[in-house]
Motif scaffolding. Structure first.
Motif, PDB file in Angstrom:
ATOM      1  N   ASP A   9       0.884  -1.273  -0.138  1.00 38.68           N
ATOM      2  CA  ASP A   9      -0.096   0.015  -0.169  1.00 38.68           C
ATOM      3  C   ASP A   9       0.950   1.346  -0.099  1.00 38.68           C
ATOM      4  N   LEU A  10       2.150   1.044   0.563  1.00 34.36           N
ATOM      5  CA  LEU A  10       3.050   2.353   0.722  1.00 34.36           C
ATOM      6  C   LEU A  10       3.415   2.361  -0.608  1.00 34.36           C
ATOM      7  N   VAL A  11       4.065   1.433  -1.363  1.00 33.46           N
ATOM      8  CA  VAL A  11       4.488   1.543  -2.613  1.00 33.46           C
ATOM      9  C   VAL A  11       3.462   2.221  -3.670  1.00 33.46           C
ATOM     10  N   GLN A  12       2.177   1.609  -3.489  1.00 31.17           N
ATOM     11  CA  GLN A  12       1.068   2.409  -4.127  1.00 31.17           C
ATOM     12  C   GLN A  12       0.852   3.910  -4.185  1.00 31.17           C
ATOM     13  N   TYR A  13       1.058   4.062  -2.639  1.00 35.68           N
ATOM     14  CA  TYR A  13       1.012   5.729  -2.545  1.00 35.68           C
ATOM     15  C   TYR A  13       2.020   6.394  -3.215  1.00 35.68           C
ATOM     16  N   LEU A  14       3.482   5.928  -3.154  1.00 35.82           N
ATOM     17  CA  LEU A  14       4.517   6.437  -3.877  1.00 35.82           C
ATOM     18  C   LEU A  14       4.353   6.655  -5.275  1.00 35.82           C
ATOM     19  N   LYS A  58       9.539  18.228   0.221  1.00 31.01           N
ATOM     20  CA  LYS A  58       9.504  19.443   1.328  1.00 31.01           C
ATOM     21  C   LYS A  58       7.812  19.295   1.664  1.00 31.01           C
ATOM     22  N   LYS A  59       6.839  18.307   1.058  1.00 30.57           N
ATOM     23  CA  LYS A  59       5.646  18.016   1.150  1.00 30.57           C
ATOM     24  C   LYS A  59       5.344  16.761   1.860  1.00 30.57           C
ATOM     25  N   TYR A  60       6.051  15.644   1.749  1.00 32.33           N
ATOM     26  CA  TYR A  60       5.783  14.464   2.240  1.00 32.33           C
ATOM     27  C   TYR A  60       6.867  13.915   3.243  1.00 32.33           C
ATOM     28  N   ARG A  61       6.629  12.878   4.308  1.00 37.77           N
ATOM     29  CA  ARG A  61       7.421  12.480   5.165  1.00 37.77           C
ATOM     30  C   ARG A  61       7.265  11.022   5.124  1.00 37.77           C
ATOM     31  N   ALA A  62       8.293  10.280   5.376  1.00 37.66           N
ATOM     32  CA  ALA A  62       8.271   8.962   5.652  1.00 37.66           C
ATOM     33  C   ALA A  62       8.097   8.640   7.314  1.00 37.66           C
ATOM     34  N   ILE A  63       7.379   7.965   7.642  1.00 38.21           N
ATOM     35  CA  ILE A  63       7.304   7.476   9.099  1.00 38.21           C
ATOM     36  C   ILE A  63       7.842   6.062   9.359  1.00 38.21           C
ATOM     37  N   PHE A  64       8.720   5.968  10.419  1.00 39.72           N
ATOM     38  CA  PHE A  64       9.407   4.900  10.530  1.00 39.72           C
ATOM     39  C   PHE A  64       9.916   4.394  12.030  1.00 39.72           C
ATOM     40  N   ILE A  65       9.978   3.122  12.054  1.00 38.64           N
ATOM     41  CA  ILE A  65      10.266   2.745  13.520  1.00 38.64           C
ATOM     42  C   ILE A  65      11.761   1.777  13.465  1.00 38.64           C
ATOM     43  N   PHE A  66      12.498   1.493  14.449  1.00 42.20           N
ATOM     44  CA  PHE A  66      13.366   0.714  14.396  1.00 42.20           C
ATOM     45  C   PHE A  66      12.948  -0.714  14.498  1.00 42.20           C
ATOM     46  N   ILE A  67      13.276  -1.905  13.980  1.00 43.60           N
ATOM     47  CA  ILE A  67      12.869  -3.079  14.399  1.00 43.60           C
ATOM     48  C   ILE A  67      13.706  -4.103  14.788  1.00 43.60           C
ATOM     49  N   ALA A  68      14.841  -3.582  14.615  1.00 39.53           N
ATOM     50  CA  ALA A  68      16.386  -3.841  15.229  1.00 39.53           C
ATOM     51  C   ALA A  68      17.267  -2.867  15.291  1.00 39.53           C
ATOM     52  N   PRO A  69      18.394  -2.791  15.853  1.00 34.48           N
ATOM     53  CA  PRO A  69      19.273  -1.917  16.053  1.00 34.48           C
ATOM     54  C   PRO A  69      19.922  -1.074  14.715  1.00 34.48           C
ATOM     55  N   GLU A  70      19.911  -1.727  13.752  1.00 29.35           N
ATOM     56  CA  GLU A  70      20.310  -1.192  12.388  1.00 29.35           C
ATOM     57  C   GLU A  70      19.218  -1.413  11.244  1.00 29.35           C
ATOM     58  N   ILE A  71      17.889  -1.734  11.879  1.00 25.49           N
ATOM     59  CA  ILE A  71      16.884  -2.117  10.813  1.00 25.49           C
ATOM     60  C   ILE A  71      15.651  -0.928  10.936  1.00 25.49           C
ATOM     61  N   ILE A  72      15.311  -0.398   9.844  1.00 24.30           N
ATOM     62  CA  ILE A  72      14.116   0.447  10.159  1.00 24.30           C
ATOM     63  C   ILE A  72      12.998  -0.050   9.142  1.00 24.30           C
ATOM     64  N   GLU A  73      11.888  -0.079   9.443  1.00 21.34           N
ATOM     65  CA  GLU A  73      10.827  -0.346   8.921  1.00 21.34           C
ATOM     66  C   GLU A  73       9.809   1.183   8.740  1.00 21.34           C
ATOM     67  N   VAL A  74       9.590   1.456   7.232  1.00 20.51           N
ATOM     68  CA  VAL A  74       8.540   2.452   6.895  1.00 20.51           C
ATOM     69  C   VAL A  74       7.364   2.212   7.202  1.00 20.51           C
ATOM     70  N   ILE A  75       6.573   2.766   8.262  1.00 26.12           N
ATOM     71  CA  ILE A  75       5.147   2.233   8.542  1.00 26.12           C
ATOM     72  C   ILE A  75       4.094   3.212   8.017  1.00 26.12           C
ATOM     73  N   ASP A  76       4.579   4.392   7.288  1.00 25.09           N
ATOM     74  CA  ASP A  76       3.513   5.149   6.797  1.00 25.09           C
ATOM     75  C   ASP A  76       4.475   6.325   5.832  1.00 25.09           C
ATOM     76  N   ILE A  77       3.781   6.922   4.958  1.00 26.12           N
ATOM     77  CA  ILE A  77       4.100   8.110   4.003  1.00 26.12           C
ATOM     78  C   ILE A  77       3.051   8.869   3.827  1.00 26.12           C
ATOM     79  N   ASN A  78       3.205  10.175   4.382  1.00 24.39           N
ATOM     80  CA  ASN A  78       2.158  11.042   4.262  1.00 24.39           C
ATOM     81  C   ASN A  78       2.481  12.721   3.763  1.00 24.39           C
ATOM     82  N   ASN A  79       1.281  13.171   3.584  1.00 21.50           N
ATOM     83  CA  ASN A  79       1.454  14.835   3.660  1.00 21.50           C
ATOM     84  C   ASN A  79       1.651  15.339   4.615  1.00 21.50           C
ATOM     85  N   HIS A  80       2.791  16.034   4.920  1.00 24.74           N
ATOM     86  CA  HIS A  80       3.243  16.637   6.019  1.00 24.74           C
ATOM     87  C   HIS A  80       2.309  17.680   6.548  1.00 24.74           C
TER      88      HIS A  80
END
Length: 82
Positions: A9-14, A58-80
């Motif tokens: 769904d995030l790929v589709q949003y992009l 400038k308009k869009y941001r990616a929201i992410f969390i760390f799922i391991a010390p050196e691995i992040i997961e993008v959980i959302d991309i939205n209009n800031h």
């Protein structure tokens, strides 16, 4: 740093917002240097949840969390600004 594969769904949003190239560029930056100035990486409130964001453009941001010390997961991309 590694970025976990993003959800369909995030790929589709992009794609629907013509952000694929911009996201790939910023993803490469964050994988090399988490605090790169053009990313404007920040921890979101409340800080104890440890949810972060980085700038796609400038308009869009990616929201992410760390799922391991050196691995992040993008959980959302939205209009800031919405």
């Amino acid at each position: 740093m590694l970025i976990a594969p993003i959800h369909k769904d995030l790929v589709q949003y992009l794609k629907s917002h013509s952000l694929e190239k911009k996201f790939q560029k910023q993803a490469l930056l964050i994988s090399r240097y988490f605090r790169h100035p053009s990313l404007h990486t920040e921890i979101l409130e409340p800080k104890d949840l440890k949810i972060y964001s980085f700038r796609v453009d400038k308009k869009y941001r990616a929201i992410f969390i760390f799922i391991a010390p050196e691995i992040i997961e993008v959980i959302d991309i939205n209009n800031h600004y919405n």
